[in-house]
Design an enzyme around this catalytic site. Structure first.
Site, PDB file in Angstrom:
ATOM      1  CE  LYS A   1      33.144  30.996  99.460  1.00  0.00           C
ATOM      2  NZ  LYS A   1      33.027  32.394  99.689  1.00  0.00           N
TER       3      LYS A   1
ATOM      4  CE  LYS B   1      22.409  35.732 106.300  1.00  0.00           C
ATOM      5  NZ  LYS B   1      22.884  34.676 107.159  1.00  0.00           N
TER       6      LYS B   1
ATOM      7  CE  LYS C   1      33.462  43.446 104.388  1.00  0.00           C
ATOM      8  NZ  LYS C   1      34.579  43.298 105.305  1.00  0.00           N
TER       9      LYS C   1
END
Ligand code: TRP
Length: 355
Positions: free
Chosen positions: A112, A195, A198
């Site tokens: 992050k 994989k 979104k």
């Protein structure tokens, strides 16, 4: 007494096939064998400052889809994380037990920091603390999660043990991560690589709520390649010689010959199509006679059939506001009973008793 299982998902909106087969399907199965607490982790979502209306809509959509997938409020405790004030309270307690050094080292945190340097807030740092609290609150022994969350489960054990040690009690137990089978199911992306996620774009995922036309369009656009990669072209006599030898078993067929995008297509078929159909296209592939357009058409129809019952349930439940409100209230009530007991025991242990 059934063993306790806890798991949650962040309310990111519509769920896709990867979310479904990677997580929700396991919860549905676990509700038969465990005392399951399954929740929507809306507090975890606050790290990214979603708009209030979006957060609310996403929580609602996630709940609808959980129910549509078969989570049954009579078989498990289904709730929204923020409906338990005890979570925030225990989070404060555990923040006193978590060290800066160990939190800074967590791979999900470091990711992050790299991906969103403009918003490295303290909540992001203590994300694993909040997750540990979700789990310890109900004394879970099993936590169904993907591989990327395993480190957080280990930290949960550490935090629980540290609490026990600091306060001289044997209160929290050690939960373990859990998957059915030896490895978690991975659902491939439609863009031919890795994989389903979104973050790679709307057209690379199949949502549970997608209409048949949308599913067809997305699958027909999925990436493939220009055909089997043989070291000999079909015009070369050696092509037929090796082929014949493969068929008699004299030499082994190269099973890794498929490109990733084509393998992904076969893997998707493996999830929703009959073995005979997959066998047929494998054979076509081996004979260099495969027509990807035809294969995709078949895959699209099987995918539509597979998802239709879920999509219809999503529509039904979406229209029933009263049912949704009742599920949320009753689930919250059940979860608060469990959390209230833990929290009053913790207050007693650490000396915050009110009288
Ligand atoms: N961190 C999990 C995720 O990102 C979601 C989550 C929050 C969770 N609390 C949890 C999962 C407790 C299992 C148990 O996917």
């Amino acid at each position: 007494m059934r063993e306790i299982a806890v798991s949650g998902v962040r309310p990111t909106g519509k769920q896709h096939l990867g979310n479904y087969l990677g997580a929700v399907v396991n919860f549905v199965r676990m509700q038969e064998e465990y005392n399951g607490y399954f929740f929507i982790a809306d507090l975890h979502s606050l790290t990214t400052h979603p708009r209030a209306a979006d957060l609310q809509a996403n929580v609602r959509q996630t709940l609808i889809e959980y129910l549509a997938c078969g989570l049954d409020p009579d078989k498990c405790t289904l709730f929204v994380q923020s409906h338990l004030p005890q979570i925030s309270e225990l989070y404060l307690v555990f923040n006193m037990l978590a060290y800066l050094g160990e939190l800074e080292k967590v791979p999900t945190f470091k990711d992050k920091v790299r991906s969103q340097p403009e918003n490295v807030n303290a909540g992001l740092l203590t994300y694993p603390v909040l997750m540990a609290v979700d789990i310890l609150m109900h004394h879970a022994m099993k936590v169904p999660v993907g591989k990327d969350q395993m480190q957080h489960i280990e930290m949960t054990r550490n935090f629980g043990n540290r609490f026990n040690h600091v306060y001289g009690v044997e209160y929290f137990k050690e939960p373990v991560g859990f998957t059915y089978g030896d490895k978690p199911l991975s659902v491939p992306s439609l863009d031919g690589e890795g994989k389903m996620s979104k973050s790679k774009g709307e057209n690379t995922v199949i949502y549970l709520a997608d209409e048949p036309e949308v599913i067809r369009k997305k699958i027909m656009r999925a990436k493939t390649d220009s055909g089997p990669q043989s070291i000999f072209p079909p015009t070369d006599v050696r092509y037929f010689m090796t082929k014949a030898m493969e068929e008699t078993g004299a030499i082994k067929r190269n099973e890794n010959a498929k490109s990733e995008s084509v393998q992904n297509l076969f893997d998707l078929m493996g999830l929703v199509s009959k073995p005979e159909k997959i066998g047929f296209f494998n054979e076509q592939y081996d004979r260099h006679a495969i027509r990807y357009g035809e294969m995709k058409k078949e895959l699209a129809e099987d995918m539509v059939n597979y998802l239709t019952p879920i999509r219809e349930r999503i529509k039904e439940i979406s229209a029933d506001q009263a049912y949704l409100a009742r599920v949320m209230n009753e689930g919250g009530e059940k979860a608060r009973t469990s959390a209230g007991k833990t929290m009053s025991e913790v207050r007693e242990i650490i000396g915050l008793k009110s009288s």
